[in-house]
Write a protein that holds these residues in place. Structure first.
Motif, PDB file in Angstrom:
ATOM      1  N   SER A 166     -12.044 -64.746 -30.231  1.00 30.19           N
ATOM      2  CA  SER A 166     -11.206 -65.770 -29.617  1.00 30.19           C
ATOM      3  C   SER A 166     -12.060 -66.979 -29.253  1.00 30.19           C
ATOM      4  O   SER A 166     -13.295 -66.939 -29.291  1.00 30.19           O
TER       5      SER A 166
ATOM      6  N   VAL B 257     -10.788 -48.877 -33.024  1.00 32.66           N
ATOM      7  CA  VAL B 257     -10.289 -50.232 -32.763  1.00 32.66           C
ATOM      8  C   VAL B 257     -10.589 -50.564 -31.303  1.00 32.66           C
ATOM      9  O   VAL B 257     -10.227 -49.793 -30.399  1.00 32.66           O
ATOM     10  N   HIS B 258     -11.240 -51.711 -31.056  1.00 34.53           N
ATOM     11  CA  HIS B 258     -11.578 -52.162 -29.709  1.00 34.53           C
ATOM     12  C   HIS B 258     -10.851 -53.472 -29.409  1.00 34.53           C
ATOM     13  O   HIS B 258     -10.853 -54.394 -30.233  1.00 34.53           O
ATOM     14  N   TYR B 259     -10.268 -53.541 -28.222  1.00 31.80           N
ATOM     15  CA  TYR B 259      -9.596 -54.751 -27.745  1.00 31.80           C
ATOM     16  C   TYR B 259     -10.353 -55.215 -26.505  1.00 31.80           C
ATOM     17  O   TYR B 259     -10.257 -54.597 -25.446  1.00 31.80           O
ATOM     18  N   PHE B 260     -11.137 -56.296 -26.649  1.00 30.25           N
ATOM     19  CA  PHE B 260     -12.039 -56.742 -25.592  1.00 30.25           C
ATOM     20  C   PHE B 260     -11.435 -57.884 -24.782  1.00 30.25           C
ATOM     21  O   PHE B 260     -10.913 -58.846 -25.356  1.00 30.25           O
ATOM     22  N   THR B 261     -11.550 -57.781 -23.463  1.00 29.73           N
ATOM     23  CA  THR B 261     -11.118 -58.858 -22.567  1.00 29.73           C
ATOM     24  C   THR B 261     -12.123 -58.983 -21.428  1.00 29.73           C
ATOM     25  O   THR B 261     -12.926 -58.091 -21.177  1.00 29.73           O
TER      26      THR B 261
ATOM     27  N   ASP C 298     -12.771 -52.968 -22.080  1.00 32.48           N
ATOM     28  CA  ASP C 298     -12.676 -52.516 -23.467  1.00 32.48           C
ATOM     29  C   ASP C 298     -11.595 -51.450 -23.561  1.00 32.48           C
ATOM     30  O   ASP C 298     -11.756 -50.329 -23.085  1.00 32.48           O
TER      31      ASP C 298
ATOM     32  N   TYR D 191      -8.814 -62.892 -23.063  1.00 29.35           N
ATOM     33  CA  TYR D 191      -8.968 -62.161 -24.326  1.00 29.35           C
ATOM     34  C   TYR D 191     -10.218 -62.635 -25.069  1.00 29.35           C
ATOM     35  O   TYR D 191     -10.423 -63.829 -25.283  1.00 29.35           O
TER      36      TYR D 191
ATOM     37  N   THR E  11     -10.966 -58.702 -31.064  1.00 27.98           N
ATOM     38  CA  THR E  11     -10.652 -57.352 -31.531  1.00 27.98           C
ATOM     39  C   THR E  11     -11.650 -56.949 -32.599  1.00 27.98           C
ATOM     40  O   THR E  11     -11.915 -57.718 -33.527  1.00 27.98           O
ATOM     41  N   GLU E  12     -12.195 -55.768 -32.458  1.00 26.03           N
ATOM     42  CA  GLU E  12     -13.155 -55.259 -33.440  1.00 26.03           C
ATOM     43  C   GLU E  12     -12.628 -53.972 -34.058  1.00 26.03           C
ATOM     44  O   GLU E  12     -12.078 -53.111 -33.364  1.00 26.03           O
TER      45      GLU E  12
ATOM     46  N   TYR F 190      -9.635 -49.129 -26.181  1.00 23.51           N
ATOM     47  CA  TYR F 190      -9.953 -48.702 -27.544  1.00 23.51           C
ATOM     48  C   TYR F 190      -9.194 -47.436 -27.918  1.00 23.51           C
ATOM     49  O   TYR F 190      -8.722 -46.670 -27.073  1.00 23.51           O
TER      50      TYR F 190
END
Length: 457
Positions: A423, A374-378, A355, A394, A397-398, A357
């Motif tokens: 995704s 803003v969170h970018y999850f992978t 995560d 990926y 994105t939250e 963020y």
């Protein structure tokens, strides 16, 4: 204990408690009503699914009675969704684990008669919340209307900037004349953040904290023990566990460091390792790392980045079946996005999480605070799809927006809106497993909380 008995006990304390010259009585309450709109909250919705909307309410009454060398505390709470009861009667059997309950009931006894030598040395025993550090691993899960508590005994030592807590709990299904087998009831509820669907038979932990010139440092060792079980040879479909004597023990060890650098930069670092045995006896080798910073641009606005990394299973290596870190009994809602896609009851397969963020906070005035994250999850490891090919790591994105406004010292207003852009990996069978998923999700809430308090009644 029935609800009427609990209320009667409260009245007795209120009437007769103040009779003691040295006793102090404090009563507080909370009425927290929250309306939610859910369109893909927790997990993506199937396309054309009608969103959900409802209002839930938590009502709490807290009583604290303090005398010479002791404190008694209890919290009675009732959790309901508007309309789930008939308007003229109260339900006897509840779904969703709601209803009137005893959230806390503990006594704390001083083990020393004076604070001159040791400032704080006590025994706290009974039903209680375990709240430590940033509540990542041990917290009261306050966002959930029901909250979280433990039945435990806790020895607390605090002196000259040092804090040391030694705790333990031992669970049983009922009073018995023989046998100590525990089946982990309630079996239908996610007792831990990873949806383990069982409660520990026993647990022990040691927490040590130290105040530093620039912040705080802490160490935690937590061991939880789960009842051993097996399946009947003929049970090939239901897989109903048959519990037996003995336990499998899991341990979590690590620490936190929180501090402020040059008055404007706040840093937080976390590292934990998890080993021992999973609740089915499989060996564990798991980890969690977190690092974040928050920069105060001015007195009102702060912003900063962070990264969380939790280990997951490697499906291509059977020997590494359980590498999926479990953040124990914490408050995942605070960390991995407010839409609760990860480390909550919905689950996301056997995977770990990365995560990345950015969090920001604006204190517009003493009453109004606004936050945007803003969170970018992978995925930390690649996962094969149904076609045998590697999937993109990926997940989605939250974006989270929240605002809090203090109408008065007693009345608090709060609202928020979140959106998840998912995704195909997130909706795939290896993660959320949702066919024909709507990969755009929304969630919103508005909440009002009243917290009156009375002391020295």
């Amino acid at each position: 204990m029935h609800g009427k008995s609990i209320i009667l006990l409260l009245l007795v304390f209120l009437i007769f408690g103040p009779a003691s010259v040295h006793a102090q009585v404090a009563v507080s309450a909370q009425l927290r009503t929250r309306g939610e709109y859910r369109d893909g909250q927790g997990t993506p919705s199937v396309r054309d699914t009608v969103p959900a909307a409802f209002v839930s309410q938590r009502t709490r009454v807290n009583l604290r009675y303090t005398g010479h060398r002791f404190t008694f505390y209890t919290t009675i709470q009732d959790v309901r969704v508007w309309g789930q009861d008939a308007s003229s009667i109260n339900r006897i059997n509840t779904d969703a684990y709601d209803g009137l309950m005893l959230h806390e009931a503990w006594g704390e006894i001083s083990l020393v008669d004076t604070g001159k030598v040791v400032k704080h040395f006590t025994l706290k025993i009974g039903r209680q919340e375990l709240v430590y550090d940033d509540v990542r691993l041990l917290g009261n899960l306050d966002w959930l209307q029901q909250g979280r508590r433990h039945d435990a005994a806790l020895v607390k030592f605090e002196h000259h900037g040092w804090t040391a807590h030694l705790g333990a709990g031992y669970n049983q299904n009922a009073e018995r004349k023989s046998n100590t087998i525990y089946n982990g009831t309630p079996s239908g509820y996610a007792a831990s953040t990873n949806g383990m669907a069982t409660l520990y038979k026993s647990m022990q932990f040691l927490y040590v904290g130290r105040k530093l010139p620039f912040g705080n440092a802490s160490f935690l060792f937590f061991k939880d023990d789960f009842s051993k079980f097996h399946f009947a040879p003929a049970d090939t479909l239901a897989k109903t566990p048959l519990y037996e004597r003995g336990t499998w023990s899991r341990y979590t060890v690590g620490g936190n460091l929180f501090g402020t650098v040059r008055k404007r930069v706040t840093l937080a670092a976390t590292a934990f390792f998890q080993g021992g045995k999973y609740r089915d006896g499989t060996s564990l080798q798991e980890y969690l790392f977190s690092l974040s910073a928050l920069y105060a641009v001015n007195k009102k606005f702060s912003v900063g980045p962070g990264v969380d990394l939790t280990s997951g299973n490697n499906g291509d290596d059977p020997s590494k079946k359980y590498q999926r870190f479990d953040p124990l009994y914490g408050t995942p809602h605070k960390f991995w996005g407010y839409m609760d896609y990860f480390y909550v009851a919905d689950g996301f397969g056997a995977n770990g999480l990365t995560d990345l963020y950015i969090k920001s906070k604006l204190v517009a005035n003493p009453r109004l605070t606004c936050m945007a994250d803003v969170h970018y999850f992978t995925l930390p490891d690649k996962v094969h799809g149904e076609d045998g090919r590697w999937m993109d790591r990926y997940l989605g994105t939250e974006i989270d927006f929240t605002a809090q406004y203090a109408l008065s010292n007693i009345i608090q207003l709060e609202g928020g809106y979140s959106a998840m852009l998912a995704s195909t990996t997130l909706t795939s069978p290896k993660v959320k497993n949702v066919k024909h998923a709507d990969r755009s999700a929304n969630w919103a809430y508005i909440m009002i909380a009243l917290r009156p308090a009375w002391t020295n009644l």
